[in-house]
Motif scaffolding. Sequence first.
Motif, PDB file in Angstrom:
ATOM      1  N   LEU A 444      -7.486   4.533  -2.198  1.00 35.36           N
ATOM      2  CA  LEU A 444      -6.545   4.669  -1.083  1.00 35.36           C
ATOM      3  C   LEU A 444      -5.405   3.651  -1.189  1.00 35.36           C
ATOM      4  CD1 LEU A 444      -9.144   5.175   1.788  1.00 35.36           C
ATOM      5  CD2 LEU A 444      -7.442   6.857   1.073  1.00 35.36           C
ATOM      6  N   TYR A 445      -5.738   2.437  -1.569  1.00 40.92           N
ATOM      7  CA  TYR A 445      -4.741   1.364  -1.699  1.00 40.92           C
ATOM      8  C   TYR A 445      -3.704   1.728  -2.770  1.00 40.92           C
ATOM      9  CZ  TYR A 445      -3.018  -3.482  -2.103  1.00 40.92           C
ATOM     10  OH  TYR A 445      -2.244  -4.613  -2.124  1.00 40.92           O
ATOM     11  N   THR A 446      -4.197   2.240  -3.894  1.00 39.84           N
ATOM     12  CA  THR A 446      -3.305   2.679  -4.983  1.00 39.84           C
ATOM     13  C   THR A 446      -2.442   3.845  -4.525  1.00 39.84           C
ATOM     14  OG1 THR A 446      -5.030   2.041  -6.561  1.00 39.84           O
ATOM     15  CG2 THR A 446      -3.238   3.396  -7.416  1.00 39.84           C
ATOM     16  N   LEU A 447      -3.041   4.754  -3.769  1.00 36.78           N
ATOM     17  CA  LEU A 447      -2.315   5.928  -3.276  1.00 36.78           C
ATOM     18  C   LEU A 447      -1.188   5.529  -2.328  1.00 36.78           C
ATOM     19  CD1 LEU A 447      -2.171   9.018  -3.307  1.00 36.78           C
ATOM     20  CD2 LEU A 447      -3.846   9.071  -1.477  1.00 36.78           C
ATOM     21  N   LEU A 470     -10.071  12.506   0.907  1.00 35.04           N
ATOM     22  CA  LEU A 470     -10.329  11.095   1.197  1.00 35.04           C
ATOM     23  C   LEU A 470      -9.214  10.516   2.062  1.00 35.04           C
ATOM     24  CD1 LEU A 470     -11.827   8.380   0.705  1.00 35.04           C
ATOM     25  CD2 LEU A 470     -10.504   8.147  -1.405  1.00 35.04           C
ATOM     26  N   LEU A 471      -7.980  10.858   1.732  1.00 36.14           N
ATOM     27  CA  LEU A 471      -6.824  10.366   2.494  1.00 36.14           C
ATOM     28  C   LEU A 471      -6.855  10.897   3.928  1.00 36.14           C
ATOM     29  CD1 LEU A 471      -4.061   8.872   2.463  1.00 36.14           C
ATOM     30  CD2 LEU A 471      -3.026  11.037   1.771  1.00 36.14           C
ATOM     31  N   THR A 472      -7.127  12.188   4.071  1.00 38.82           N
ATOM     32  CA  THR A 472      -7.206  12.803   5.404  1.00 38.82           C
ATOM     33  C   THR A 472      -8.338  12.174   6.212  1.00 38.82           C
ATOM     34  OG1 THR A 472      -6.425  14.882   4.443  1.00 38.82           O
ATOM     35  CG2 THR A 472      -7.417  15.013   6.625  1.00 38.82           C
ATOM     36  N   GLY A 473      -9.499  11.986   5.549  1.00 41.74           N
ATOM     37  CA  GLY A 473     -10.647  11.367   6.222  1.00 41.74           C
ATOM     38  C   GLY A 473     -10.354   9.941   6.654  1.00 41.74           C
ATOM     39  N   ALA A 474      -9.644   9.186   5.787  1.00 43.54           N
ATOM     40  CA  ALA A 474      -9.303   7.793   6.110  1.00 43.54           C
ATOM     41  C   ALA A 474      -8.304   7.720   7.265  1.00 43.54           C
ATOM     42  CB  ALA A 474      -8.740   7.091   4.876  1.00 43.54           C
ATOM     43  N   ALA A 475      -7.323   8.635   7.275  1.00 45.20           N
ATOM     44  CA  ALA A 475      -6.333   8.671   8.371  1.00 45.20           C
ATOM     45  C   ALA A 475      -7.024   8.963   9.695  1.00 45.20           C
ATOM     46  CB  ALA A 475      -5.258   9.712   8.078  1.00 45.20           C
ATOM     47  N   SER A 476      -7.951   9.924   9.661  1.00 46.30           N
ATOM     48  CA  SER A 476      -8.694  10.298  10.868  1.00 46.30           C
ATOM     49  C   SER A 476      -9.597   9.153  11.326  1.00 46.30           C
ATOM     50  CB  SER A 476      -9.537  11.548  10.572  1.00 46.30           C
ATOM     51  OG  SER A 476     -10.354  11.870  11.653  1.00 46.30           O
ATOM     52  N   PHE A 477     -10.312   8.527  10.367  1.00 45.44           N
ATOM     53  CA  PHE A 477     -11.228   7.439  10.717  1.00 45.44           C
ATOM     54  C   PHE A 477     -10.461   6.209  11.196  1.00 45.44           C
ATOM     55  CE2 PHE A 477     -14.345   4.019   9.475  1.00 45.44           C
ATOM     56  CZ  PHE A 477     -15.263   4.341  10.460  1.00 45.44           C
TER      57      PHE A 477
END
Length: 604
Positions: A444-447, A470-477
């Motif tokens: 995520l950090y690299t993205l 993963l990005l969508t899940g991280a934004a939601s979380f």
Amino acid sequence: MLKTYKSSFKQSITPVSLDQYVPKVELKEYLKINNAIYEVDCKAENGMTFSRLLNCQYSDTLKKMDPDHLVALVTEVIPNYSCLVFCPTKKNCENVAEMICKFLSKEHMKHREKEKHEVIKNLKNISSGNLCPVLKRTIPFGVAYHHSGLTSDERKLLEEAYSTGVLCLFTCTSTLAAGVNLPARRVILRAPYVAKEFLKRNQYKQMIGRAGRAGIDSTGESILILQEKDKQQVLELISRPLENCYSHLVQEFTKGIQTLFLSLIGLKIATNLDDIYHFMCGTFFGVQQKILLKEKSLWEITVESLRYLTEKGLLQKDTINKSEEEIQYSFHITKLGRATFKGTIDLAYCDILYRDLKKGLEGLVLESLLHLIYLTTPYDMASQCVPDWMIYFRQFSQLSPAEQNVAALLGVSENFIGKKASGQAIKKKVDKDIVNRLYLSFVLYTLLKETNIWSVSEKFNMPRGYIQSLLTGAASFSSCVLHFCEELEEFWVYRALLGELTKKLTYCVKAELIPLMEVTGVLEGRAKQLYNAGYKSLMHLANANPEVLIRTIDHLSRRQAKQIVSSAKMLLHEKAEALQEEVEELLRLPPDFPSIEVSAAEKA
């Protein structure tokens, strides 16, 4: 008079069948064993009757490459009609798509050639000039794969191309059968398996249910390819009834019954034991309790679940004396419970999250986003992660001192990762979930730094669809953790930081584009166009002339230009109002301001 009218009106109504409006599409089910195709026939002794031999002229090379005769089966249908080929795995989807295209005639490339070139061009546009090499080879033939490894934008484009007939063949996994309405003239099941699991009856019916297009085709057909060894199991599969549907409310404790109870009490729908039990009796699980419950009663499960929530510190139990003989218990939600409820945090992780945030306060590293990203990386995705240790070690060795400090605070050392990468035995125990979660944090950090799913996909050797999930899940979380922190005073320091991070994770673009992407209808590509044309802020867009926008920005319609300006004005107005309220709040006299009486002499 009115009664007579009503009765005559009722007599004049003729019942109408929906069949008059919804055309029936006949679905024929077939089984393929070697070269023979059998029709599924419930009246036949063994459940099937011989239909035909597959007439195909295969070279020795083609026999080796295509033992299941997929090329012969699909060319009976495409390109004039659509076809779906269900494959057991994602990799198999891609391999089958490529294999079929190798043996299709060049004539297939001429079918809607310009539109297929347009699909390839659009795929490149949405992926910053990148294109999957498999799709580059298969789309000219009207063929594409469809599975979770694609990004959502890629899936949407391919589905539209398939729906309009530009693409005529999808090789896909079973997930397509469940949620996407993409019917076909012929559906082929390459094997009676989903991954390594044998097909269930409801999965089979869901897949073959894609065959037949109401209003377009008068018939649809499915072909299940099987080996001789699976024949008996398949015959049982096609003849047995559908599996029963059972409630999973109690099987999934933290996501089921306990989350339900926390919500019931948090929303004050039911706050005492009797009311909660009565509510449970009305659920699907309550209706099925005699079938599902063997060892414990519904009452016992209700009491146990409430005890668990109380012991976890999410609920507090109060005693109400209704009479001398009768005592009733009621419950109210604690601060931690309310934070969990408001943040919709999985109860399996709420105490871990609280502990992680508490520990983070002791040494929060703000020199980089890595620490915050770690705190908002979804726990459930970390538990399923299998790191590539060589990539992990390579990324670890490139960390700055501040980023290395984050890893040290979490208890993950470069020495540990190095040993894992070289396959050495490790005596010291390290929490696997923390190690996995940190690895996903690196992704995520690299993205966020590169804002390009394709380059990150290549760097970490991960499917781009997984990275997007993963990005969508991280934004939601991240949003959930923000709401969690808003309910707990001790975590006030996280609020502004998480608000900014949630925006970055949601849009995953360069920081200067984020304000533009808050506007309705502006995605990354459009935001770049607007920024490059000089519209660099919300104020610029709010004051823009739609007619000038049309002339300045490529492929922008008048309706879209007006919508962008209108949305920007509304957002600007909302922000101005919020600032005005904040100013008024700052200037308002506090209600607890000490009032001291002033004497007449002092006034003089």
